[in-house]
Design a protein around this motif. Structure first.
Motif: not given
Length: 314
Positions: A118-123, A125-140
Motif C-alpha cells: 500500500a505504501r509503495n502504491a501510494n508513493q 501514485a504520488s510520484e506519478n502525480a508529481s511528474n504529471r504536474s512537472r511536465f504540465a508546468d514545463e509544457n506551459e
C-alpha cells in the motif's frame, strides 16, 4: 515474540507460598525459557540445573507447580527422563502453543507485506502525480516562451549577407530555413537520410570545441527551439564562451547526458569583454599551473577560436 504469562494473583497462591521465593525464581526463569524456545511447558533438566538447584526443583514438583517424568496429571504432557513439565502451562490461554505462534508470525508477515504494498502504491501514485504536474508546468512554460522573430532584412530576404554566396535567390533563401530537431521522433525512429541531409549541422564547430575541452559522450538531441537558441548563442557570445560555460557546469554539477542541460545557461549568456578567450581560465576557475584537464580545455578553446575565425573569414 511470545510471553510467559502468570496470573496477577499468583503472588498469594498457596502453591507459591509453599514453594518459597528461591523455588519461585527457578519457576519464573524456566517458564520464560519455555516461552522463548516454544517448548510448550517442557523444562529440560539442564536448564533447571542452570537456573536453580535440585532441592528447588523438587520443591516445585512437591507443591504441584512442576511435574517430573513420572507424573500422572491428565492435563499435562509427559516429559523425558530428567526433564520437567510446567503444570497447566496453557491454562486459560495464558501461553501460546508453537503452532499458534507460527500462525501469528505468518499473519503478521502478511499484514506487513500488504502495508508495504500500500505504501509503495501510494508513493508511486504520488510520484506519478508529481511528474504529471512537472511536465504540465514545463509544457506551459514552453507554450509561454516566444519563438525568436526575424525580420526579412535579418533573414536574408533582401539580398545576401557577407556569409551568403550570391549564387541565386534560392540559395539565399535556403540559408534561412529553420533547423529541425535532429533527434529521434516520437515513434523512436531516426530521421530519414534525405531529411537529415537537407539541413546542414550549424553546431559542428561547437560540438568539436566541447569534445576538445575533454567533455565526451554528450547527446545533441535538441528540440527545434533549443536548436535555434543555441545557434543564436553562438552568434551572440561565440563558441569559446559557450565552451567555458559547459566546462564550468560540468565541474560543478557533473557531465550531463545531453547538451539540452546547457541550453538555458547558453541563452542567458551576454556578449561582454569577459567572454573573450583570454578571460576564460579565470571564469572556469582553473589553477595557475596547467594540468592535463586545463590543457584539454585550452586546446578546445583554441580550436573554438580558430573555427570562429575561419567562419568569420568566409
Amino acid at each position: 515474540m511470545p510471553w510467559f504469562k502468570i496470573d496477577d494473583k499468583a503472588h498469594s497462591h498457596p502453591k507459591w507460598l509453599k514453594a518459597g521465593n528461591a523455588a519461585i525464581g527457578l519457576f519464573v526463569r524456566a517458564g520464560s525459557y519455555s516461552a522463548q524456545h516454544l517448548t510448550e511447558g517442557i523444562v529440560p533438566g539442564a536448564v533447571a540445573q542452570l537456573y536453580g538447584t535440585a532441592p528447588q526443583a523438587a520443591k516445585l514438583v512437591k507443591v504441584g507447580l512442576w511435574h517430573d517424568s513420572s507424573h500422572d496429571c491428565p492435563r499435562c504432557p509427559q516429559a523425558a527422563a530428567g526433564d520437567f513439565v510446567i503444570h497447566d502451562f496453557f491454562e486459560d490461554g495464558r501461553n501460546v502453543t508453537k503452532a499458534k505462534d507460527e500462525a501469528n508470525k505468518k499473519a503478521a508477515a502478511g499484514r506487513a507485506a500488504k502495508s508495504r504494498a500500500a505504501r509503495n502504491a501510494n508513493q508511486n501514485a504520488s510520484e506519478n502525480a508529481s511528474n504529471r504536474s512537472r511536465f504540465a508546468d514545463e509544457n506551459e512554460t514552453n507554450r509561454g516562451r516566444k519563438e525568436p522573430h526575424f525580420q526579412d532584412s535579418a533573414a536574408g530576404q533582401k539580398g545576401s549577407s557577407h556569409r551568403t554566396p550570391a549564387s541565386s535567390a534560392a540559395d539565399a533563401h535556403a540559408t534561412t530555413t529553420p533547423y529541425p530537431v535532429l533527434s529521434f521522433g516520437e515513434n523512436g525512429a531516426p530521421p530519414t537520410t534525405e531529411r537529415a541531409a537537407a539541413y546542414p549541422d550549424r553546431l559542428t564547430d561547437l560540438k568539436k570545441a566541447i569534445a576538445a575541452a575533454g567533455i565526451a559522450g554528450i547527446e545533441w538531441r535538441l528540440r527545434e527551439s533549443q536548436w535555434e537558441y543555441t545557434r543564436q548563442a553562438v552568434e551572440r557570445v561565440g563558441i569559446p564562451a559557450m565552451v567555458a560555460y559547459a566546462v564550468r557546469s560540468a565541474q560543478l554539477k557533473g557531465v550531463p547526458n545531453g547538451a539540452s542541460a546547457w541550453v538555458d545557461g547558453w541563452t542567458s549568456l551576454e556578449a561582454t569583454p569577459e567572454n573573450g578567450v583570454t578571460y576564460l581560465p579565470a571564469v572556469v576557475g582553473l589553477p595557475s599551473t596547467p594540468s592535463r584537464t586545463d590543457q584539454k580545455v585550452a586546446g578546445g578553446l583554441s580550436l573554438a577560436a580558430r573555427l570562429a575565425a575561419e567562419e568569420n573569414a568566409r
